[in-house]
Design an enzyme around this catalytic site. Structure first.
Site, PDB file in Angstrom:
ATOM      1  N   ARG A 169      69.004  -9.580 -40.197  1.00  0.00           N
ATOM      2  CA  ARG A 169      69.686  -8.594 -39.357  1.00  0.00           C
ATOM      3  C   ARG A 169      69.995  -9.240 -38.007  1.00  0.00           C
ATOM      4  O   ARG A 169      69.077  -9.637 -37.285  1.00  0.00           O
ATOM      5  CB  ARG A 169      68.794  -7.357 -39.183  1.00  0.00           C
ATOM      6  CG  ARG A 169      69.357  -6.349 -38.226  1.00  0.00           C
ATOM      7  CD  ARG A 169      68.500  -5.085 -38.110  1.00  0.00           C
ATOM      8  NE  ARG A 169      69.053  -4.295 -37.033  1.00  0.00           N
ATOM      9  CZ  ARG A 169      68.413  -3.972 -35.912  1.00  0.00           C
ATOM     10  NH1 ARG A 169      67.148  -4.325 -35.715  1.00  0.00           N
ATOM     11  NH2 ARG A 169      69.021  -3.279 -34.978  1.00  0.00           N
ATOM     12  N   HIS A 207      74.157  -3.806 -30.202  1.00  0.00           N
ATOM     13  CA  HIS A 207      72.781  -3.985 -29.742  1.00  0.00           C
ATOM     14  C   HIS A 207      72.830  -4.156 -28.213  1.00  0.00           C
ATOM     15  O   HIS A 207      72.526  -5.219 -27.689  1.00  0.00           O
ATOM     16  CB  HIS A 207      72.124  -5.170 -30.444  1.00  0.00           C
ATOM     17  CG  HIS A 207      70.621  -5.144 -30.423  1.00  0.00           C
ATOM     18  ND1 HIS A 207      69.839  -5.180 -31.555  1.00  0.00           N
ATOM     19  CD2 HIS A 207      69.737  -5.084 -29.393  1.00  0.00           C
ATOM     20  CE1 HIS A 207      68.552  -5.146 -31.228  1.00  0.00           C
ATOM     21  NE2 HIS A 207      68.470  -5.100 -29.910  1.00  0.00           N
ATOM     22  N   GLU A 218      68.977   1.441 -31.376  1.00  0.00           N
ATOM     23  CA  GLU A 218      68.199   2.169 -30.376  1.00  0.00           C
ATOM     24  C   GLU A 218      69.025   2.816 -29.265  1.00  0.00           C
ATOM     25  O   GLU A 218      68.883   2.452 -28.091  1.00  0.00           O
ATOM     26  CB  GLU A 218      67.149   1.240 -29.751  1.00  0.00           C
ATOM     27  CG  GLU A 218      66.167   0.699 -30.763  1.00  0.00           C
ATOM     28  CD  GLU A 218      64.971   0.008 -30.124  1.00  0.00           C
ATOM     29  OE1 GLU A 218      64.953  -0.166 -28.893  1.00  0.00           O
ATOM     30  OE2 GLU A 218      64.050  -0.352 -30.866  1.00  0.00           O
ATOM     31  N   ASN A 251      62.913   1.385 -35.990  1.00  0.00           N
ATOM     32  CA  ASN A 251      62.252   0.310 -35.267  1.00  0.00           C
ATOM     33  C   ASN A 251      60.931   0.879 -34.766  1.00  0.00           C
ATOM     34  O   ASN A 251      60.931   1.858 -34.015  1.00  0.00           O
ATOM     35  CB  ASN A 251      63.074  -0.118 -34.042  1.00  0.00           C
ATOM     36  CG  ASN A 251      64.410  -0.749 -34.421  1.00  0.00           C
ATOM     37  OD1 ASN A 251      64.697  -0.978 -35.587  1.00  0.00           O
ATOM     38  ND2 ASN A 251      65.216  -1.054 -33.411  1.00  0.00           N
ATOM     39  N   TYR A 253      57.237   0.139 -32.898  1.00  0.00           N
ATOM     40  CA  TYR A 253      56.367  -0.766 -32.126  1.00  0.00           C
ATOM     41  C   TYR A 253      55.003  -0.169 -31.829  1.00  0.00           C
ATOM     42  O   TYR A 253      53.987  -0.836 -31.955  1.00  0.00           O
ATOM     43  CB  TYR A 253      57.060  -1.201 -30.827  1.00  0.00           C
ATOM     44  CG  TYR A 253      58.174  -2.181 -31.113  1.00  0.00           C
ATOM     45  CD1 TYR A 253      57.923  -3.539 -31.224  1.00  0.00           C
ATOM     46  CD2 TYR A 253      59.468  -1.738 -31.357  1.00  0.00           C
ATOM     47  CE1 TYR A 253      58.928  -4.440 -31.536  1.00  0.00           C
ATOM     48  CE2 TYR A 253      60.492  -2.628 -31.674  1.00  0.00           C
ATOM     49  CZ  TYR A 253      60.208  -3.978 -31.766  1.00  0.00           C
ATOM     50  OH  TYR A 253      61.195  -4.868 -32.094  1.00  0.00           O
ATOM     51  N   GLU A 281      62.935  -2.991 -37.400  1.00  0.00           N
ATOM     52  CA  GLU A 281      62.225  -3.864 -36.449  1.00  0.00           C
ATOM     53  C   GLU A 281      60.757  -3.480 -36.422  1.00  0.00           C
ATOM     54  O   GLU A 281      60.427  -2.288 -36.423  1.00  0.00           O
ATOM     55  CB  GLU A 281      62.738  -3.705 -35.002  1.00  0.00           C
ATOM     56  CG  GLU A 281      64.056  -4.346 -34.735  1.00  0.00           C
ATOM     57  CD  GLU A 281      64.503  -4.199 -33.273  1.00  0.00           C
ATOM     58  OE1 GLU A 281      63.655  -4.071 -32.375  1.00  0.00           O
ATOM     59  OE2 GLU A 281      65.724  -4.200 -33.070  1.00  0.00           O
TER      60      GLU A 281
HETATM   61  C1  BGC Z   1      64.793  -3.868 -29.266  1.00  0.00           C
HETATM   62  C2  BGC Z   1      64.745  -5.371 -29.183  1.00  0.00           C
HETATM   63  C3  BGC Z   1      63.584  -5.791 -28.297  1.00  0.00           C
HETATM   64  C4  BGC Z   1      62.303  -5.331 -28.954  1.00  0.00           C
HETATM   65  C5  BGC Z   1      61.034  -5.703 -28.202  1.00  0.00           C
HETATM   66  C6  BGC Z   1      63.445  -3.230 -29.411  1.00  0.00           C
HETATM   67  O1  BGC Z   1      63.387  -2.152 -28.551  1.00  0.00           O
HETATM   68  O2  BGC Z   1      65.681  -3.461 -30.271  1.00  0.00           O
HETATM   69  O3  BGC Z   1      65.971  -5.815 -28.681  1.00  0.00           O
HETATM   70  O4  BGC Z   1      63.564  -7.151 -28.034  1.00  0.00           O
HETATM   71  O5  BGC Z   1      62.328  -3.930 -29.071  1.00  0.00           O
HETATM   72  O6  BGC Z   1      60.971  -5.095 -26.966  1.00  0.00           O
END
Ligand code: BGC
Length: 469
Positions: free
Chosen positions: A84, A128, A173, A295, A297, A382
């Site tokens: 991607r 992006h 995002e 995505n 995290y 992601e």
């Molecule tokens: C984004 C990326 C970023 C990653 C880490 C995501 O919010 O899509 O571009 O590098 O998180 O912060």
């Protein structure tokens, strides 16, 4: 001799599960003035004093524009089925509308051909975060016109690449662009509009819907969006904390999922703040997608902001800590009606983000519960972490934990079809500059030499093992 514990093998994923890694154009390409590329909002933003923490910019980044063949080699060696990347709008349509830059399209043409020759499926994201600066000067995503321009650009890209690209992602995002770019001004274009940033959300979503239509008209059958989501945890059962966490969840999760999945905004008062024929727009925004990209995290623990004057004072609970302070790299102004709190009791990445793999299971199961059959098959577009070093054992533990959590969600009935690691290589991490390293491949920014990290070797082993069937 090392006595590293050998990690237990991962559970088996379906044979046709799509394994990939992600990057984005503004974070890796560099070559910002070459071959007719127009300026992007990030070029302009990064040039402003004090915007990027290490004073850097992305003019060279990892020089992927010139080194893409080497990078495709790294993908092939890694053994992923898909890659991607993002297409830079200002490289293809330098002013955001009007003249198309053939040389810009040629680059993606070469990249796609190189990927296909390496047996790696290209998964382009059309946006992006690198809005053409010329469009920003006319109001950027605050204007409806930008959504229409975006769809026209999507059509141009699909016209060139659609004979070889099967899978498309429209936006990455839109929540971050709205919040960080237009709301708080810590990302490009650096506007500090707080709640007046909401039209940027609506216009990005409209741009998504119009782009889905444009891609469909070109015959595309696998289209998705990459939205950022994470569970919102409530700081306490108090009414104030519950309301604050509910608002946070609404603004960061539901505002971007529900128009796409359900064809409505999650709150009528909020919808009333949006410009244009919102009800009609929602029909466009809800154009069916084939995949829903997430995505993920971290989860966020949210409570009510501390009472005035008390910000930063409550050591015991952490209440107010975030008010007007730095939170996971983001400075939050005290006037926000919610306050993220530190999540204690979990390991942290070098970025200070808590590592909570089980929150990925929680997120996916909650999506399935919230949206039922309206949720198309999910792809994790992601997931990753920032750690220093080439012997990055922590990244291996992070990925291992998240893959197990993902598998648990699948075992609980969530239809997940793929997983993409953020990121193939270290890159320009927005307002953090080059200080945060998310890559499976280390980049020496003085020489641009790429060195696969321990996590790259680990993933290579996982993919071989999974392929064995
Ligand atoms: C984004 C990326 C970023 C990653 C880490 C995501 O919010 O899509 O571009 O590098 O998180 O912060």
């Amino acid at each position: 001799m090392t006595t590293e514990p050998v990690p237990a093998p991962l559970p088996r994923f379906p044979r046709d599960f799509l394994w990939g890694v992600s990057t984005s154009a503004p974070q890796i390409e560099g070559a910002v003035e070459e071959d007719g590329r127009g300026r992007s909002v990030w070029d302009v933003f990064a040039a402003g004093a004090g915007r990027i923490k290490d004073g850097s910019d992305a003019r060279v980044a990892t020089d992927h524009y010139h080194r893409y063949r080497e990078d495709v080699g790294l993908l092939r060696e890694l053994g992923v089925g898909a890659y991607r990347f993002s297409v830079a709008w200002p490289r293809v349509v330098p002013d955001g509308h009007g003249a198309v830059n053939g040389a810009g399209l040629d680059f993606y043409d070469r990249l796609v051909d190189a990927l296909l020759a390496a047996g790696v499926a290209p998964v382009p994201t059309l946006f992006h975060w690198d809005t053409p600066q010329a469009l920003e000067e006319r109001g950027g995503w605050l204007r409806r016109e930008t959504a229409e321009r975006f769809a026209a650009y999507a059509d141009v890209v699909a016209g060139r690449l659609g004979d070889r690209v099967e899978r498309w992602i429209t936006l990455n995002e839109p929540a971050e662009v709205t919040l960080l770019g237009y709301g708080l001004g810590q990302h490009a274009p650096g506007r500090q509009l707080l709640f007046d940033a909401l039209p940027a959300a609506h216009h990005q979503l409209l741009g998504h819907g119009l782009a889905v239509q444009a891609l469909r008209a070109r015959g595309a059958t696998d289209i998705g969006i990459a939205n950022s989501h994470g569970p919102t945890w409530t700081a306490s059962a108090s009414e104030a904390d519950t309301a604050a966490a509910g608002l946070y969840d609404l603004l960061l999760n539901r505002l971007f999922a529900e128009p796409v999945l359900l064809g409505r905004y999650p709150d009528e008062e909020l919808a009333a703040l949006l410009p244009g024929p919102v009800a009609e727009d929602l029909q466009v925004i809800a154009e069916p997608v084939d995949r829903y990209g997430i995505n993920y995290y971290q989860p966020t623990l949210v409570g009510a902001p501390a009472a005035e004057g008390a910000a930063g004072t409550d050591e015991a609970t952490g209440a107010g800590k975030a008010a007007g302070t730095d939170f996971g790299g983001i400075r939050l102004p005290p006037e926000l009606p919610f306050a993220p709190r530190e999540i204690e009791g979990y390991p942290r990445t070098d970025f200070g983000w808590p590592v909570v793999p089980e929150a990925l299971t929680e997120l996916l199961v909650s999506f399935r519960e919230r949206y039922g059959d309206r949720l198309p098959p999910v792809v994790i577009t992601e997931n990753g972490c920032s750690y220093e070093g080439i012997e990055d054992r922590e990244r291996i533990a992070f990925l291992d934990g998240h893959l197990r959590a993902l598998h648990a969600a699948m075992a609980a009935g969530v239809d997940v079809r793929g997983y993409f690691v953020w990121s193939l290589m270290d890159n320009f991490e927005w307002a953090e500059g080059y200080a945060r390293r998310f890559g499976l491949v280390h980049v020496d920014y003085a020489t641009l030499k790429r060195t696969p990290k321990a996590s790259y070797r680990w993933l290579q082993g996982v993919l071989r093992e999974q392929a064995r069937g």
